[in-house]
Design a protein around this motif. Structure first.
Motif, PDB file in Angstrom:
ATOM      1  N   ASP A   1      -9.738  -4.767   2.338  1.00 31.44           N
ATOM      2  CA  ASP A   1     -10.759  -4.409   1.348  1.00 31.44           C
ATOM      3  C   ASP A   1     -10.203  -4.743  -0.025  1.00 31.44           C
ATOM      4  OD1 ASP A   1     -12.593  -3.444   3.157  1.00 31.44           O
ATOM      5  OD2 ASP A   1     -12.247  -1.317   2.721  1.00 31.44           O
ATOM      6  N   PHE A   2     -10.889  -5.622  -0.758  1.00 31.93           N
ATOM      7  CA  PHE A   2     -10.514  -5.946  -2.138  1.00 31.93           C
ATOM      8  C   PHE A   2     -11.600  -5.365  -3.034  1.00 31.93           C
ATOM      9  CE2 PHE A   2      -8.861  -9.884   0.154  1.00 31.93           C
ATOM     10  CZ  PHE A   2      -7.620  -9.329   0.360  1.00 31.93           C
ATOM     11  N   ILE A   3     -11.296  -4.246  -3.665  1.00 35.24           N
ATOM     12  CA  ILE A   3     -12.327  -3.499  -4.374  1.00 35.24           C
ATOM     13  C   ILE A   3     -11.855  -3.038  -5.741  1.00 35.24           C
ATOM     14  CG2 ILE A   3     -13.512  -2.717  -2.279  1.00 35.24           C
ATOM     15  CD1 ILE A   3     -11.955  -0.148  -2.368  1.00 35.24           C
ATOM     16  N   GLY A   4     -12.820  -2.621  -6.546  1.00 41.64           N
ATOM     17  CA  GLY A   4     -12.523  -2.107  -7.876  1.00 41.64           C
ATOM     18  C   GLY A   4     -12.988  -0.674  -8.021  1.00 41.64           C
ATOM     19  N   VAL A   5     -13.218  -0.254  -9.244  1.00 39.97           N
ATOM     20  CA  VAL A   5     -13.692   1.102  -9.535  1.00 39.97           C
ATOM     21  C   VAL A   5     -15.070   1.283  -8.906  1.00 39.97           C
ATOM     22  CG1 VAL A   5     -14.346   2.684 -11.375  1.00 39.97           C
ATOM     23  CG2 VAL A   5     -12.354   1.199 -11.653  1.00 39.97           C
ATOM     24  N   ASP A   6     -15.298   2.423  -8.226  1.00 42.27           N
ATOM     25  CA  ASP A   6     -16.594   2.646  -7.579  1.00 42.27           C
ATOM     26  C   ASP A   6     -17.620   3.163  -8.599  1.00 42.27           C
ATOM     27  OD1 ASP A   6     -16.173   5.390  -7.935  1.00 42.27           O
ATOM     28  OD2 ASP A   6     -15.603   5.742  -5.854  1.00 42.27           O
ATOM     29  N   ILE A   7     -18.836   3.394  -8.130  1.00 44.02           N
ATOM     30  CA  ILE A   7     -19.925   3.775  -9.051  1.00 44.02           C
ATOM     31  C   ILE A   7     -19.691   5.133  -9.696  1.00 44.02           C
ATOM     32  CG2 ILE A   7     -21.651   2.361  -7.871  1.00 44.02           C
ATOM     33  CD1 ILE A   7     -22.603   4.858  -6.440  1.00 44.02           C
TER      34      ILE A   7
ATOM     35  N   PRO B   1      -9.620   2.578  -6.882  1.00 45.36           N
ATOM     36  CA  PRO B   1      -9.117   2.483  -5.505  1.00 45.36           C
ATOM     37  C   PRO B   1      -7.607   2.596  -5.478  1.00 45.36           C
ATOM     38  CG  PRO B   1      -9.619   0.297  -6.333  1.00 45.36           C
ATOM     39  CD  PRO B   1     -10.060   1.268  -7.399  1.00 45.36           C
ATOM     40  N   THR B   2      -7.091   3.011  -4.354  1.00 48.02           N
ATOM     41  CA  THR B   2      -5.648   3.122  -4.173  1.00 48.02           C
ATOM     42  C   THR B   2      -5.184   2.045  -3.211  1.00 48.02           C
ATOM     43  OG1 THR B   2      -5.704   5.514  -4.526  1.00 48.02           O
ATOM     44  CG2 THR B   2      -3.766   4.616  -3.404  1.00 48.02           C
ATOM     45  N   THR B   3      -4.250   1.240  -3.654  1.00 48.63           N
ATOM     46  CA  THR B   3      -3.686   0.221  -2.778  1.00 48.63           C
ATOM     47  C   THR B   3      -2.886   0.900  -1.673  1.00 48.63           C
ATOM     48  OG1 THR B   3      -3.574  -1.448  -4.519  1.00 48.63           O
ATOM     49  CG2 THR B   3      -2.069  -1.713  -2.665  1.00 48.63           C
ATOM     50  N   GLY B   4      -3.144   0.499  -0.426  1.00 49.45           N
ATOM     51  CA  GLY B   4      -2.417   1.112   0.674  1.00 49.45           C
ATOM     52  C   GLY B   4      -2.909   0.627   2.018  1.00 49.45           C
ATOM     53  N   HIS B   5      -2.367   1.238   3.072  1.00 49.44           N
ATOM     54  CA  HIS B   5      -2.714   0.881   4.448  1.00 49.44           C
ATOM     55  C   HIS B   5      -3.110   2.126   5.228  1.00 49.44           C
ATOM     56  CE1 HIS B   5      -1.514   0.786   8.738  1.00 49.44           C
ATOM     57  NE2 HIS B   5      -2.155  -0.371   8.728  1.00 49.44           N
ATOM     58  N   ALA B   6      -4.133   1.991   6.067  1.00 51.62           N
ATOM     59  CA  ALA B   6      -4.533   3.082   6.954  1.00 51.62           C
ATOM     60  C   ALA B   6      -5.185   2.485   8.195  1.00 51.62           C
ATOM     61  CB  ALA B   6      -5.492   4.041   6.258  1.00 51.62           C
ATOM     62  N   ASN B   7      -4.541   2.662   9.345  1.00 53.41           N
ATOM     63  CA  ASN B   7      -5.108   2.236  10.625  1.00 53.41           C
ATOM     64  C   ASN B   7      -5.544   0.770  10.635  1.00 53.41           C
ATOM     65  OD1 ASN B   7      -4.892   4.938  11.645  1.00 53.41           O
ATOM     66  ND2 ASN B   7      -6.748   5.452  10.493  1.00 53.41           N
ATOM     67  N   GLY B   8      -4.706  -0.085  10.088  1.00 51.46           N
ATOM     68  CA  GLY B   8      -4.984  -1.513  10.119  1.00 51.46           C
ATOM     69  C   GLY B   8      -5.813  -2.017   8.954  1.00 51.46           C
ATOM     70  N   LEU B   9      -6.298  -1.129   8.080  1.00 53.13           N
ATOM     71  CA  LEU B   9      -7.070  -1.540   6.908  1.00 53.13           C
ATOM     72  C   LEU B   9      -6.184  -1.496   5.670  1.00 53.13           C
ATOM     73  CD1 LEU B   9      -9.757  -2.292   5.533  1.00 53.13           C
ATOM     74  CD2 LEU B   9     -10.194   0.173   5.274  1.00 53.13           C
ATOM     75  N   ILE B  10      -6.022  -2.644   5.040  1.00 55.78           N
ATOM     76  CA  ILE B  10      -5.234  -2.742   3.809  1.00 55.78           C
ATOM     77  C   ILE B  10      -6.193  -2.825   2.629  1.00 55.78           C
ATOM     78  CG2 ILE B  10      -3.648  -4.183   2.474  1.00 55.78           C
ATOM     79  CD1 ILE B  10      -2.335  -4.968   5.128  1.00 55.78           C
ATOM     80  N   THR B  11      -6.059  -1.883   1.715  1.00 57.71           N
ATOM     81  CA  THR B  11      -6.917  -1.835   0.524  1.00 57.71           C
ATOM     82  C   THR B  11      -6.108  -2.279  -0.687  1.00 57.71           C
ATOM     83  OG1 THR B  11      -8.197   0.001   1.452  1.00 57.71           O
ATOM     84  CG2 THR B  11      -8.364  -0.356  -0.918  1.00 57.71           C
ATOM     85  N   LEU B  12      -6.712  -3.115  -1.520  1.00 53.89           N
ATOM     86  CA  LEU B  12      -6.049  -3.575  -2.744  1.00 53.89           C
ATOM     87  C   LEU B  12      -6.991  -3.412  -3.916  1.00 53.89           C
ATOM     88  CD1 LEU B  12      -3.472  -5.115  -3.879  1.00 53.89           C
ATOM     89  CD2 LEU B  12      -4.921  -7.141  -3.822  1.00 53.89           C
ATOM     90  N   ASP B  13      -6.500  -2.766  -4.959  1.00 58.39           N
ATOM     91  CA  ASP B  13      -7.238  -2.695  -6.223  1.00 58.39           C
ATOM     92  C   ASP B  13      -7.278  -4.101  -6.800  1.00 58.39           C
ATOM     93  OD1 ASP B  13      -8.213  -2.317  -8.771  1.00 58.39           O
ATOM     94  OD2 ASP B  13      -6.814  -0.716  -9.307  1.00 58.39           O
TER      95      ASP B  13
END
Length: 388
Positions: free
Chosen positions: A162-168, A173-185
């Motif tokens: 998930d490549f995401i920014g500030v939500d509505i 967002p917090t960069t990290g990993h959870a159950n195979g999903l990597i999130t990047l600000d």
């Protein structure tokens, strides 16, 4: 045919003799022009270029009979390929996949669950930078023989981004990993923002590629260590991961790293929890592998220089008796020499050290452990062609 590490070891042991080598990060177009990993078109002859992940090489292409299909200029009879649909987006993906495969995207782009909001024009360049770093990491994982499975194929064991920014609601967002999903600000792609965070966090190194290599380390811990015969060895080296992560996080940010952290960890953050020690060390293993491979491809070696570095002995390793021990030590010692040379080059340009880390013996043992885990998991690296 060679496995990746076997080939890398042979290149470390042999003198560089000048020819372009397999996995050297430099390839040739059909016209002879040198081409590189991200290239989509040859600047000399205008040939279309694409990256073949299973062969770890950039190739020149020729249109085939069916619309949207291509054949390789150097091996026109081996099959037809399609170019990733993200070629025409800001991601500028140059990867190829077999024409008979379903879908529109290559294996790297198939990992994307969420892309940045492209209505924000600033996200175009951010996404390009993010995808460039992600593709380099995915290419390396494939070359090491590690399974790269999209969550869209296997929700339980797959990988996604998930490549995401500030939500509505204004939450970052917090960069990290959870159950195979990597999130990047996505703001990590802004150099000024990333540098400000690096200084604030007192980190010696912070890059997009570094983020990806660290976070994917968490993913592969779940795949390769959890509930396997490697758990006992992991706990002996890195510590017991069953300790509370939340408590470890609070303790780290309240008290900082132990005063002696440099004697047993690759970074201060690695001391926070065994999972972070693993992820940090995993990232450094990938840094070292890629950098040595690239340096050898360009003929760079510090072997002839008089650098006063004492090589690590065999008993530094996690398993000193393992048959690959001497080759792994050669790789580590080659890296120490190369990093010293590159640090001096950086200093000569007034830049920070290329590799601002010190590797104590305890970290070498951890690196060897990771190496053995990867080799067992499939570090055969999809067989690569022997250099001619």
């Amino acid at each position: 045919m060679f496995q990746f590490f076997e080939q890398l070891s042979s290149r470390i042991a042999a003198p560089f003799i000048g020819e372009t080598r397999r996995n050297s990060k430099v390839w040739s177009c059909r016209c002879g022009q040198s081409v590189f990993f991200p290239n989509t078109r040859c600047l000399a002859c205008e040939a279309a270029l694409g990256y073949l992940p299973q062969q770890s090489r950039v190739v020149a292409l020729e249109p085939a009979g069916e619309p949207g299909t291509w054949r390789l200029s150097d091996e026109p009879g081996i099959g037809l390929y399609r170019r990733c649909a993200n070629l025409q987006t800001p991601a500028a993906c140059n990867w190829l996949f077999p024409a008979h495969d379903l879908g529109e995207f290559c294996v790297a782009c198939s990992l994307n669950r969420t892309i940045p909001d492209l209505a924000d024009v600033e996200n175009h360049e951010r996404w390009r930078k993010v995808e460039t770093a992600k593709r380099r990491m995915v290419a390396q994982l494939i070359s090491l023989g590690l399974k790269v499975i999209p969550k869209s194929v296997d929700e339980e064991r797959g990988l996604a981004f998930d490549f995401i920014g500030v939500d509505i609601e204004g939450r970052k967002p917090t960069t990290g990993h959870a159950n195979g999903l990597i999130t990047l600000d996505i703001k990590e792609a802004d150099d000024a923002h990333r540098e400000a965070v690096r200084v604030q966090m007192r980190e010696p190194y912070r890059t997009l590629l570094g983020h990806f290599r660290h976070e994917v380390g968490h993913y592969y811990w779940d795949q390769l260590i959890a509930n396997t015969h490697w758990e006992e060895g992991f706990r002996g080296l890195f510590g017991d991961e069953r300790a509370s992560y939340a408590e470890a996080l609070d303790r780290h940010y309240e008290q900082g790293a132990p005063a002696d952290w440099q004697t047993h960890s690759v970074s201060a953050y690695a001391t926070m929890h065994p999972w972070e020690d693993w992820a940090e060390t995993w990232a450094h293993y990938l840094h070292m592998m890629d950098a040595v491979d690239t340096a050898l491809g360009f003929g760079m070696s510090a072997r002839e220089m008089e650098l006063d570095y004492q090589p690590f002995p065999l008993d530094t390793l996690y398993d000193p008796q393992h048959p690959s021990g001497p080759a792994f030590l050669s790789f580590v010692n080659a890296w120490i020499e190369l990093a010293g040379m590159l640090n001096e080059l950086s200093r000569s340009m007034g830049q920070p050290d290329f590799y601002p880390f010190v590797l104590p013996p305890a970290v070498i043992a951890k690196l060897h452990f990771i190496h053995l885990v990867i080799q067992e998991a499939g570090g055969k690296a999809d067989e690569v062609l022997q250099a001619a």
